[in-house]
Design a protein around this motif. Structure first.
Motif: not given
Length: 269
Positions: A16, A18, A66, A69, A71, A73, A78, A80
């Motif tokens: 979303d 990204v 990562k 900016k 997210t 998932t 998330p 990570n």
């Protein structure tokens, strides 16, 4: 065959808004405004000009990097870091030359402390799926490029990941071996129902494998078009050429090539 593409399928991967910026002497925007939703059982192929950020996007989903900016998932959680629920197959399989085929495939199970008896049964199951059961004791240097890629696929699948991420896995193979590997991954997809994200430079490959094809722009990479396709359901070893030469296939192929060529004149047909 199971219907992996039912409307009620779970949303497995979500990106979303990204964005990814590489900070060096000069900042480089690799990805911008990426929105992707991948449902359970989909076979999504990603196309775009060289340097548009396809592999970067895959690395974000894999958990290797990562986003700057936005997210990323998996099933609402998330991302990570790397996770065995997301298996990755690269163009050059990172196999261990000091281990034989069986031990390479078993490696992930060993790290997860899966009991040896269960591990051996599972390894044999997936070696059989990729047609390498009789080569379990062979060393990696004794295998052809296509066989090594089969080992890499078995090593990922043996961990039973929910998502299979494939970064141009057949790009270094000759044409005949490449077609054999396409047939293999299609068969595995139908048998297991895995969710697959597959990066390729080959439009024919994307159309003949995917249920959805996403097109990226040149850097900073954005998703500029989506095509829903179903050629993979009709392609078998006997009729693959017949499917590829239908008017529908050829017209869609030209449409995708024209779209990509508009964003990068050096893109290879």
């Amino acid at each position: 065959m199971n219907d992996f593409l039912a409307e009620s399928s779970e949303e497995v991967i979500t990106l979303d808004n990204v964005m990814l910026t590489y900070e060096a002497e000069h900042s480089v925007n690799a990805l911008e405004d990426i929105h992707i939703k991948i449902n359970e059982g989909e076979f999504v192929c990603l196309l775009g000009p060289s340097g548009c950020g396809k592999s970067t996007l895959l690395k974000i989903i894999a958990g290797f990097i990562k986003p700057t900016k936005g997210t990323a998932t998996m099933s609402g959680t998330p991302i990570n870091g790397p996770d065995w629920h997301r298996g990755v197959v690269f163009q050059q399989p990172p196999l261990y030359p000091w281990l034989n085929v069986e031990d390479n495939v078993k490696f992930g199970l060993k790290m997860r402390k899966i009991p040896s008896r269960i591990g051996k049964e599972t390894v044999n199951e997936y070696l059989e799926k990729v047609g390498l059961l009789e080569f379990g004791k062979n060393r990696i240097y004794e295998l052809s490029g296509g066989m090594r890629q089969r080992v890499a696929i078995a090593r990922v699948l043996v961990n039973n990941p929910k998502v299979l991420l494939m970064d141009e896995p057949f790009g270094a193979l000759d044409a005949l071996t490449r077609e054999q590997m396409q047939n293999l991954i299609r068969k595995i997809w139908w048998e297991t129902g895995k969710t697959i994200l597959f990066i390729t430079h080959d439009v024919d490959e994307a159309l003949s494998l995917g249920t959805r094809v996403l097109i990226m722009s040149k850097r900073p990479g954005r998703i500029i078009k989506e095509f829903k396709v179903n050629f993979t359901k009709s392609i078998t070893g006997e009729n693959s050429d017949r499917t590829r030469y239908t008017n529908e296939f050829q017209e869609l192929r030209e449409q995708i090539l024209n779209l990509i060529n508009k964003t990068d004149a050096t893109y290879s047909i």
